[in-house]
Write a protein that holds these residues in place. Structure first.
Motif, mmCIF file in Angstrom:
data_model
loop_
_atom_site.group_PDB
_atom_site.id
_atom_site.type_symbol
_atom_site.label_atom_id
_atom_site.label_comp_id
_atom_site.label_asym_id
_atom_site.label_seq_id
_atom_site.Cartn_x
_atom_site.Cartn_y
_atom_site.Cartn_z
ATOM 1 N N VAL A 1 -57.914 -16.467 -25.770
ATOM 2 C CA VAL A 1 -56.568 -16.786 -26.224
ATOM 3 C C VAL A 1 -55.656 -15.561 -26.221
ATOM 4 N N ASN A 2 -56.203 -14.383 -26.427
ATOM 5 C CA ASN A 2 -55.397 -13.159 -26.428
ATOM 6 C C ASN A 2 -55.621 -12.325 -25.176
ATOM 7 N N SER A 3 -56.019 -12.958 -24.098
ATOM 8 C CA SER A 3 -56.344 -12.229 -22.874
ATOM 9 C C SER A 3 -55.126 -11.521 -22.296
ATOM 10 N N SER A 4 -55.375 -10.338 -21.735
ATOM 11 C CA SER A 4 -54.343 -9.617 -20.995
ATOM 12 C C SER A 4 -54.340 -10.018 -19.525
ATOM 13 N N PHE A 5 -55.342 -10.827 -19.122
ATOM 14 C CA PHE A 5 -55.508 -11.250 -17.729
ATOM 15 C C PHE A 5 -55.613 -10.054 -16.786
ATOM 16 N N ASP A 6 -56.206 -8.996 -17.294
ATOM 17 C CA ASP A 6 -56.470 -7.819 -16.470
ATOM 18 C C ASP A 6 -57.858 -7.985 -15.868
ATOM 19 N N ALA A 7 -57.913 -8.599 -14.701
ATOM 20 C CA ALA A 7 -59.185 -8.964 -14.057
ATOM 21 C C ALA A 7 -59.181 -8.419 -12.634
ATOM 22 N N PRO A 8 -59.401 -7.121 -12.464
ATOM 23 C CA PRO A 8 -59.219 -6.512 -11.141
ATOM 24 C C PRO A 8 -60.125 -7.066 -10.053
ATOM 25 N N ASN A 9 -61.369 -7.383 -10.375
ATOM 26 C CA ASN A 9 -62.265 -7.909 -9.345
ATOM 27 C C ASN A 9 -61.848 -9.312 -8.903
ATOM 28 N N LEU A 10 -61.513 -10.151 -9.874
ATOM 29 C CA LEU A 10 -61.048 -11.504 -9.549
ATOM 30 C C LEU A 10 -59.743 -11.451 -8.769
ATOM 31 N N LYS A 11 -58.809 -10.641 -9.210
ATOM 32 C CA LYS A 11 -57.525 -10.537 -8.523
ATOM 33 C C LYS A 11 -57.706 -10.056 -7.087
ATOM 34 N N ALA A 12 -58.630 -9.134 -6.890
ATOM 35 C CA ALA A 12 -58.836 -8.584 -5.547
ATOM 36 C C ALA A 12 -59.314 -9.652 -4.573
ATOM 37 N N VAL A 13 -60.257 -10.497 -4.993
ATOM 38 C CA VAL A 13 -60.754 -11.522 -4.061
ATOM 39 C C VAL A 13 -59.732 -12.633 -3.870
#
Length: 206
Positions: A56-68
């Protein structure tokens, strides 16, 4: 075949190099700016599905997911890409393209029916059955149940096989070029939705 559950990001290097990726999202509702992104499910068609859950408080900082997702060398397979592209762009800040959408492919080739839901396609074309019971469940809950995980995984499990069938049918019906044009436009269509033109036909004469 296994379903892998991850918090906030994918591990690095879990997908075959250059493989097309089946992608789906689960959100708190259908209004993208209001209803937060909760889960991204993704598979390279090798038999495993990966679920990435955002709190619920995620920053959505997901570099591996974003990269793919943003990798232009990987086609992304969706069923109703318009919604998923908007959710991914709004919350993760990337354009998850190039695109193949099985719903659009179905509408262009299965003109003998008005039924283009994923459950129907999987049943008719693959002789498999999937449950949609968890579709409207609470994806923002502190714990994602096993039933929810299986539902989420099933939404990407069949997209590679469906893509192969629809490519053949689009070629057979001489509609591959128009389908590709639709797929290429989908990221822009998603941006129009996010910008407030979701229900307006900007191409109409009015």
């Amino acid at each position: 075949m296994a379903v892998h559950f991850h918090e906030e990001d994918l591990p690095a290097g879990v997908f075959a190099e250059g493989a097309a990726l089946a992608v789906d999202t689960e959100t708190m509702g259908l209004v993208t700016p209001r209803d937060r992104l909760c889960v991204v499910q993704i598979s390279d068609g090798g038999g495993d599905e990966h679920l990435v859950r955002f709190g619920v408080n995620s920053s959505f900082d997901a570099p591996n997911l974003k990269a793919v997702l943003a990798d232009p060398a990987r086609t992304k397979l969706y069923h109703f890409a318009r919604f998923d592209l908007a959710a991914i762009e709004h919350y993760l800040g990337v354009t998850a393209a190039p695109v193949f959408c099985t719903k659009i492919a179905s509408k262009l080739t299965r003109t003998y029916t008005e039924r283009h839901g994923l459950k129907m396609l999987v049943n008719e074309l693959l002789s498999e059955d999937i449950s949609k019971q968890q579709q409207s469940s609470d994806w923002g809950a502190p714990v994602i149940t096993e039933a929810q995980r299986e539902y989420a995984a099933s939404d990407v499990r069949y997209l590679h096989r469906l893509r192969d069938i629809f490519e053949e049918r689009l070629i057979r019906e001489n509609r591959l070029e128009i389908a590709q044009a639709c797929f290429d436009f989908l990221p822009t269509r998603a941006r129009l939705d996010l910008a407030g033109w979701a229900n307006a036909d900007i191409f109409s004469h009015e």
